[in-house]
Design a protein around this motif. Sequence first.
Motif, PDB file in Angstrom:
ATOM      1  N   ARG A 142       0.832  -1.199   0.000  1.00 49.02           N
ATOM      2  CA  ARG A 142       0.000   0.000   0.000  1.00 49.02           C
ATOM      3  C   ARG A 142       0.870   1.253   0.000  1.00 49.02           C
ATOM      4  NH1 ARG A 142      -4.006  -1.074   4.848  1.00 49.02           N
ATOM      5  NH2 ARG A 142      -2.708  -2.794   5.424  1.00 49.02           N
ATOM      6  N   PHE A 143       0.293   2.339  -0.504  1.00 47.32           N
ATOM      7  CA  PHE A 143       0.988   3.613  -0.568  1.00 47.32           C
ATOM      8  C   PHE A 143       0.239   4.667   0.231  1.00 47.32           C
ATOM      9  CE2 PHE A 143       2.361   1.372  -4.304  1.00 47.32           C
ATOM     10  CZ  PHE A 143       3.711   1.667  -4.367  1.00 47.32           C
ATOM     11  N   SER A 144       0.989   5.611   0.773  1.00 53.86           N
ATOM     12  CA  SER A 144       0.417   6.726   1.526  1.00 53.86           C
ATOM     13  C   SER A 144       0.912   8.039   0.929  1.00 53.86           C
ATOM     14  CB  SER A 144       0.854   6.673   2.990  1.00 53.86           C
ATOM     15  OG  SER A 144       0.372   5.529   3.599  1.00 53.86           O
ATOM     16  N   LEU A 145       0.145   9.064   1.153  1.00 53.67           N
ATOM     17  CA  LEU A 145       0.544  10.404   0.768  1.00 53.67           C
ATOM     18  C   LEU A 145       0.650  11.241   2.032  1.00 53.67           C
ATOM     19  CD1 LEU A 145      -0.116  12.429  -2.176  1.00 53.67           C
ATOM     20  CD2 LEU A 145      -1.072  13.436  -0.127  1.00 53.67           C
ATOM     21  N   GLN A 146       1.633  12.110   2.103  1.00 54.23           N
ATOM     22  CA  GLN A 146       1.762  13.012   3.253  1.00 54.23           C
ATOM     23  C   GLN A 146       1.654  14.450   2.773  1.00 54.23           C
ATOM     24  OE1 GLN A 146       4.989  12.533   6.065  1.00 54.23           O
ATOM     25  NE2 GLN A 146       5.026  14.723   6.411  1.00 54.23           N
ATOM     26  N   LEU A 178      -7.297  17.755  -2.756  1.00 55.00           N
ATOM     27  CA  LEU A 178      -6.146  16.897  -2.497  1.00 55.00           C
ATOM     28  C   LEU A 178      -6.577  15.546  -1.939  1.00 55.00           C
ATOM     29  CD1 LEU A 178      -3.095  16.440  -2.412  1.00 55.00           C
ATOM     30  CD2 LEU A 178      -3.091  17.538  -0.155  1.00 55.00           C
ATOM     31  N   ILE A 179      -7.519  15.561  -1.013  1.00 54.98           N
ATOM     32  CA  ILE A 179      -8.029  14.305  -0.440  1.00 54.98           C
ATOM     33  C   ILE A 179      -8.687  13.472  -1.534  1.00 54.98           C
ATOM     34  CG2 ILE A 179      -9.634  13.281   1.221  1.00 54.98           C
ATOM     35  CD1 ILE A 179      -7.177  14.693   2.472  1.00 54.98           C
ATOM     36  N   ALA A 180      -9.527  14.101  -2.347  1.00 52.97           N
ATOM     37  CA  ALA A 180     -10.216  13.378  -3.426  1.00 52.97           C
ATOM     38  C   ALA A 180      -9.218  12.790  -4.422  1.00 52.97           C
ATOM     39  CB  ALA A 180     -11.202  14.305  -4.131  1.00 52.97           C
ATOM     40  N   LYS A 181      -8.205  13.569  -4.786  1.00 52.03           N
ATOM     41  CA  LYS A 181      -7.203  13.090  -5.726  1.00 52.03           C
ATOM     42  C   LYS A 181      -6.404  11.930  -5.134  1.00 52.03           C
ATOM     43  CE  LYS A 181      -3.487  14.643  -8.735  1.00 52.03           C
ATOM     44  NZ  LYS A 181      -2.717  15.781  -9.217  1.00 52.03           N
ATOM     45  N   THR A 182      -6.068  12.033  -3.864  1.00 52.09           N
ATOM     46  CA  THR A 182      -5.339  10.962  -3.174  1.00 52.09           C
ATOM     47  C   THR A 182      -6.139   9.666  -3.232  1.00 52.09           C
ATOM     48  OG1 THR A 182      -4.296  12.569  -1.707  1.00 52.09           O
ATOM     49  CG2 THR A 182      -4.276  10.281  -0.993  1.00 52.09           C
ATOM     50  N   GLU A 183      -7.420   9.761  -2.941  1.00 52.39           N
ATOM     51  CA  GLU A 183      -8.285   8.580  -2.978  1.00 52.39           C
ATOM     52  C   GLU A 183      -8.432   8.056  -4.409  1.00 52.39           C
ATOM     53  OE1 GLU A 183     -12.256   7.200  -0.699  1.00 52.39           O
ATOM     54  OE2 GLU A 183     -12.360   9.176  -1.638  1.00 52.39           O
ATOM     55  N   ASP A 184      -8.632   8.955  -5.365  1.00 53.52           N
ATOM     56  CA  ASP A 184      -8.786   8.550  -6.766  1.00 53.52           C
ATOM     57  C   ASP A 184      -7.553   7.847  -7.315  1.00 53.52           C
ATOM     58  OD1 ASP A 184     -11.332   9.625  -6.779  1.00 53.52           O
ATOM     59  OD2 ASP A 184     -10.736  11.470  -7.832  1.00 53.52           O
ATOM     60  N   TYR A 203      -4.326   5.567  -3.313  1.00 55.29           N
ATOM     61  CA  TYR A 203      -3.566   5.533  -2.061  1.00 55.29           C
ATOM     62  C   TYR A 203      -4.443   4.945  -0.956  1.00 55.29           C
ATOM     63  CZ  TYR A 203       0.055   8.513  -4.068  1.00 55.29           C
ATOM     64  OH  TYR A 203       1.070   9.013  -4.829  1.00 55.29           O
ATOM     65  N   SER A 204      -3.825   4.317   0.025  1.00 57.08           N
ATOM     66  CA  SER A 204      -4.599   3.708   1.108  1.00 57.08           C
ATOM     67  C   SER A 204      -4.695   4.597   2.338  1.00 57.08           C
ATOM     68  CB  SER A 204      -4.000   2.360   1.509  1.00 57.08           C
ATOM     69  OG  SER A 204      -2.708   2.538   2.048  1.00 57.08           O
ATOM     70  N   SER A 205      -3.749   5.524   2.485  1.00 55.38           N
ATOM     71  CA  SER A 205      -3.788   6.382   3.672  1.00 55.38           C
ATOM     72  C   SER A 205      -3.229   7.760   3.357  1.00 55.38           C
ATOM     73  CB  SER A 205      -3.039   5.744   4.842  1.00 55.38           C
ATOM     74  OG  SER A 205      -1.781   5.292   4.458  1.00 55.38           O
ATOM     75  N   PHE A 206      -3.603   8.683   4.205  1.00 51.98           N
ATOM     76  CA  PHE A 206      -3.226  10.077   4.050  1.00 51.98           C
ATOM     77  C   PHE A 206      -2.663  10.547   5.381  1.00 51.98           C
ATOM     78  CE2 PHE A 206      -4.022  14.610   4.124  1.00 51.98           C
ATOM     79  CZ  PHE A 206      -3.664  14.991   2.852  1.00 51.98           C
ATOM     80  N   SER A 265     -14.154   7.801   1.613  1.00 55.06           N
ATOM     81  CA  SER A 265     -14.821   6.581   2.079  1.00 55.06           C
ATOM     82  C   SER A 265     -13.832   5.422   2.192  1.00 55.06           C
ATOM     83  CB  SER A 265     -15.950   6.199   1.116  1.00 55.06           C
ATOM     84  OG  SER A 265     -15.423   5.951  -0.181  1.00 55.06           O
ATOM     85  N   THR A 266     -12.597   5.603   1.708  1.00 52.83           N
ATOM     86  CA  THR A 266     -11.635   4.497   1.740  1.00 52.83           C
ATOM     87  C   THR A 266     -10.312   4.832   2.420  1.00 52.83           C
ATOM     88  OG1 THR A 266     -10.720   5.099  -0.416  1.00 52.83           O
ATOM     89  CG2 THR A 266     -12.539   3.521  -0.406  1.00 52.83           C
ATOM     90  N   LEU A 267      -9.919   6.103   2.459  1.00 47.32           N
ATOM     91  CA  LEU A 267      -8.619   6.471   3.018  1.00 47.32           C
ATOM     92  C   LEU A 267      -8.591   6.392   4.532  1.00 47.32           C
ATOM     93  CD1 LEU A 267      -7.626   9.677   1.024  1.00 47.32           C
ATOM     94  CD2 LEU A 267      -6.577   7.430   0.859  1.00 47.32           C
ATOM     95  N   ARG A 268      -7.435   6.049   5.051  1.00 48.96           N
ATOM     96  CA  ARG A 268      -7.151   6.215   6.472  1.00 48.96           C
ATOM     97  C   ARG A 268      -6.440   7.555   6.597  1.00 48.96           C
ATOM     98  NH1 ARG A 268      -4.773   0.321   6.444  1.00 48.96           N
ATOM     99  NH2 ARG A 268      -6.675  -0.827   6.884  1.00 48.96           N
TER     100      ARG A 268
END
Length: 92
Positions: A7-11, A24-30, A33-36, A73-76
């Motif tokens: 899995r990948f995360s974005l910071q 940014l959150i929407a793009k991360t999920e799209d 990525y699994s977590s933010f 709905s999916t990101l941590r």
Amino acid sequence: MSHKPFRFSLQSFNTDSPQSWRNLIAKTEDLGYSSFFLADHFLSTGPALDSTGHPPQMLGATPAIAMALEQTSTLRAVSYTHLRAHETDSYL
């Protein structure tokens, strides 16, 4: 042995506006990525920041994470330590 997907995360640590944060959150999920992760230190301009070469961090961790969780709905969405060494137990 069970298979666990990689899995990948974005910071992130800052944003220009609430809408930019939501984007940014929407793009991360799209992007899948699994977590933010949110850098959880509030660091404004001054000598402490100047010596790091890092841009200012002006987001409060709690409201920024709450906004991120509302958006996805999916990101941590988490912070690293939530300033544990600097806060009292009553705050947490």
